[in-house]
Write a protein that holds these residues in place. Structure first.
Motif, short mmCIF file in Angstrom:
data_model
loop_
_atom_site.label_atom_id
_atom_site.label_comp_id
_atom_site.label_asym_id
_atom_site.label_seq_id
_atom_site.Cartn_x
_atom_site.Cartn_y
_atom_site.Cartn_z
N THR A 288 -73.09 -9.40 -47.04
CA THR A 288 -74.17 -10.04 -46.29
C THR A 288 -73.72 -11.40 -45.77
N ARG A 289 -72.97 -12.13 -46.56
CA ARG A 289 -72.41 -13.41 -46.10
C ARG A 289 -71.59 -13.20 -44.83
N ASN A 290 -70.73 -12.17 -44.84
CA ASN A 290 -69.87 -11.91 -43.69
C ASN A 290 -70.68 -11.47 -42.47
N VAL A 291 -71.70 -10.67 -42.70
CA VAL A 291 -72.53 -10.22 -41.58
C VAL A 291 -73.33 -11.38 -41.00
N GLY A 324 -84.47 -5.74 -42.67
CA GLY A 324 -85.05 -6.04 -41.36
C GLY A 324 -84.31 -7.15 -40.65
N VAL A 325 -83.92 -8.19 -41.40
CA VAL A 325 -83.18 -9.31 -40.81
C VAL A 325 -81.84 -8.84 -40.27
N ILE A 326 -81.11 -8.08 -41.09
CA ILE A 326 -79.78 -7.61 -40.66
C ILE A 326 -79.91 -6.63 -39.50
N LYS A 327 -80.90 -5.76 -39.55
CA LYS A 327 -81.12 -4.79 -38.48
C LYS A 327 -81.33 -5.50 -37.14
N ARG A 328 -82.13 -6.58 -37.14
CA ARG A 328 -82.44 -7.24 -35.89
C ARG A 328 -81.25 -7.98 -35.31
N PHE A 329 -80.44 -8.62 -36.13
CA PHE A 329 -79.47 -9.57 -35.61
C PHE A 329 -78.03 -9.08 -35.61
N ALA A 330 -77.69 -8.09 -36.44
CA ALA A 330 -76.32 -7.57 -36.45
C ALA A 330 -76.15 -6.53 -35.36
N ASP A 331 -74.91 -6.35 -34.86
CA ASP A 331 -74.70 -5.28 -33.89
C ASP A 331 -74.81 -3.93 -34.61
N PRO A 332 -75.08 -2.84 -33.88
CA PRO A 332 -75.39 -1.55 -34.52
C PRO A 332 -74.31 -1.06 -35.49
N ALA A 333 -73.03 -1.18 -35.13
CA ALA A 333 -71.96 -0.69 -36.01
C ALA A 333 -71.91 -1.51 -37.30
N THR A 334 -72.06 -2.82 -37.17
CA THR A 334 -72.06 -3.69 -38.35
C THR A 334 -73.25 -3.37 -39.24
N PHE A 335 -74.42 -3.18 -38.63
CA PHE A 335 -75.60 -2.84 -39.42
C PHE A 335 -75.42 -1.52 -40.16
N GLN A 336 -74.84 -0.52 -39.50
CA GLN A 336 -74.66 0.78 -40.15
C GLN A 336 -73.76 0.66 -41.38
N HIS A 337 -72.68 -0.10 -41.26
CA HIS A 337 -71.79 -0.30 -42.41
C HIS A 337 -72.51 -1.07 -43.51
N TRP A 338 -73.21 -2.13 -43.13
CA TRP A 338 -73.94 -2.93 -44.12
C TRP A 338 -74.98 -2.07 -44.83
N GLN A 339 -75.68 -1.22 -44.09
CA GLN A 339 -76.73 -0.40 -44.68
C GLN A 339 -76.17 0.57 -45.71
N GLN A 340 -74.96 1.08 -45.48
CA GLN A 340 -74.34 1.97 -46.46
C GLN A 340 -74.12 1.26 -47.79
N VAL A 341 -73.65 0.02 -47.72
CA VAL A 341 -73.43 -0.76 -48.95
C VAL A 341 -74.77 -1.12 -49.58
#
Length: 417
Positions: A288-291, A324-341
């Motif tokens: 999350t820090r990196n994202v 919700g925060v990460i979904k709104r502001f991260a790009d789609p590929a980054t969000f998908q990887h973050w969501q898996q973790v």
């Protein structure tokens, strides 16, 4: 909705116990011992004539009928209503087979939110009861990570409001999450902490308690005063792995979903519930820090939190849904990887996009929240903001959240906070 016994009935059960009636479990190693910590000297014990603590005690007694001899259940009670014969002194009882057995009574009253007393009570169970594992249920008031004052001073807010009264003022002593972590440090790691109290499913709380429990289970939002249906929840507390947290969450969620169906204003309401697997929370924190680094350089001028789900408001919205925060502001590929973790750290949740709230601002916001399921992860995260409540005043969230381990990793100060 709930199973009720009378107050007189419960007190008779407690006073009718004799030594020769006590079951002897001392030679058995329990598969699990569970302590329900009822911090009841506040308005939850008597709220507008409703005795929530007493009702839950009655349900606990009913639920204990399903326990085996190797499943042990203890209840710490700090409440005037249920122990007038003990001059208001807290006590620990064991509940089994629908009966109550007194195990420990204290010589004087004390704040159940005192971290030293909290440690003493939890350690009493782990030191005196042989078990393969231990669980803890937190009953009472809570505000997640949020505090009225800096966590390094004596004033407290987060869990266990104790006013030394069973009703009346809400001012009293609380225990901060950092204090709870210190109190549990060095004790056997708990199999779970189930929070039957408001707002405890925060990334900050999960990270703080990562070394003290395997699973943190509860709601990121407010919960109803009636709390968990203990007569149905008790058997779930002795399961393992996914069966444990799914059993608790599904039982709790479905109880309210079903009970609200006949109320026109509350249809489809329930209690949002989730679990954090603390083995994975540190990995999630650093990811999350990196994202956050990919978008926070524009914060706060270009990043808006409008319409994102949040789980509480004192005098401003707070505790925004982390996904919700990460979904709104991260790009789609980054969000998908973050969501898996994220899903390894939060392996199960039941989402209700509306719930019981005492705040009109919260209820109004339900109609404005993003409805896409990807905006709802059922765990909140602190996000600093420019407004009066965040910058100073009673709550000063920006400064006070800074002391928590999760936020030290995110390190919002890199972006000017």
């Amino acid at each position: 909705m709930k199973y009720f016994l009378t107050l007189i009935g419960t007190l008779l059960l407690m006073t009718a116990c004799h030594k020769n009636d006590d079951p002897d479990f001392t030679e058995l190693t329990a598969t699990r011992a569970v302590l329900i910590y009822m911090s009841g000297e506040n308005n939850l014990t008597v709220e507008s004539g409703i005795r929530y603590l007493q009702y839950d005690m009655d349900e606990i007694i009913e639920g204990s009928k399903y326990l085996t001899d190797r499943q042990r259940l203890f209840v710490f009670v700090d409440s005037l209503v249920t122990n007038k014969n003990k001059a208001g002194r807290p006590y620990i009882m064991e509940v089994h087979g629908g009966r109550v057995y007194e195990r420990l009574k204290f010589d004087e009253d004390f704040y159940s939110s005192d971290p030293e007393k909290f440690r003493e009570i939890v350690s009493w169970m782990t030191e005196n009861v042989k078990a393969d594992g231990y669980g803890l249920v937190l009953w009472g008031h809570a505000t997640g990570w949020a505090v009225d004052t800096d966590t390094i001073v004596s004033s407290r807010r987060s869990y266990g409001l104790d006013t030394h009264e069973d009703q009346g003022p809400t001012a009293g002593k609380w225990m901060n999450i950092t204090q709870m972590q210190e109190a549990l440090q060095g004790l056997p790691k708990l199999d779970f902490i189930f929070c039957d109290c408001c707002n405890m499913m925060c990334a900050e709380v999960g990270y703080e308690l990562r070394n003290e429990t395997q699973y943190l289970i509860g709601s990121p939002a407010e919960i109803p005063g009636a709390g968990a249906p203990y007569d149905k929840i008790i058997p779930q507390l002795y399961k393992n792995g996914p069966d444990l947290y799914k059993g608790i969450i599904d039982t709790y969620f479905d109880e309210y979903l079903n009970s609200y169906t006949s109320n026109t204003g509350l249809q489809e309401y329930s209690v949002p519930l989730s679990v954090i697997n603390t083995d994975c929370i540190e990995q999630l924190a650093f990811l999350t820090r990196n994202v956050v680094e990919t978008f926070a350089t524009n914060y706060p001028e270009q990043l808006k939190l409008d319409n994102l789900p949040f789980y509480f408001t004192f005098d401003a919205p707070v505790m925004y849904d982390m996904q919700g925060v990460i979904k709104r502001f991260a790009d789609p590929a980054t969000f998908q990887h973050w969501q898996q973790v994220y899903r390894t750290a939060v392996p199960y949740s039941r989402i209700s996009k509306e719930w019981m709230s005492i705040y009109a601002q919260q209820i109004y916001a339900f109609q404005t929240f993003e409805q896409d399921d990807d905006y709802w992860g059922c765990v909140s995260m602190f996000v600093p903001q420019y407004n009066r409540s965040y910058l100073g005043g009673t709550y000063a969230y920006n400064a006070r959240a800074d002391h928590l381990g999760w936020n030290k990793i995110i390190n919002w100060s890199r972006y000017g906070w």
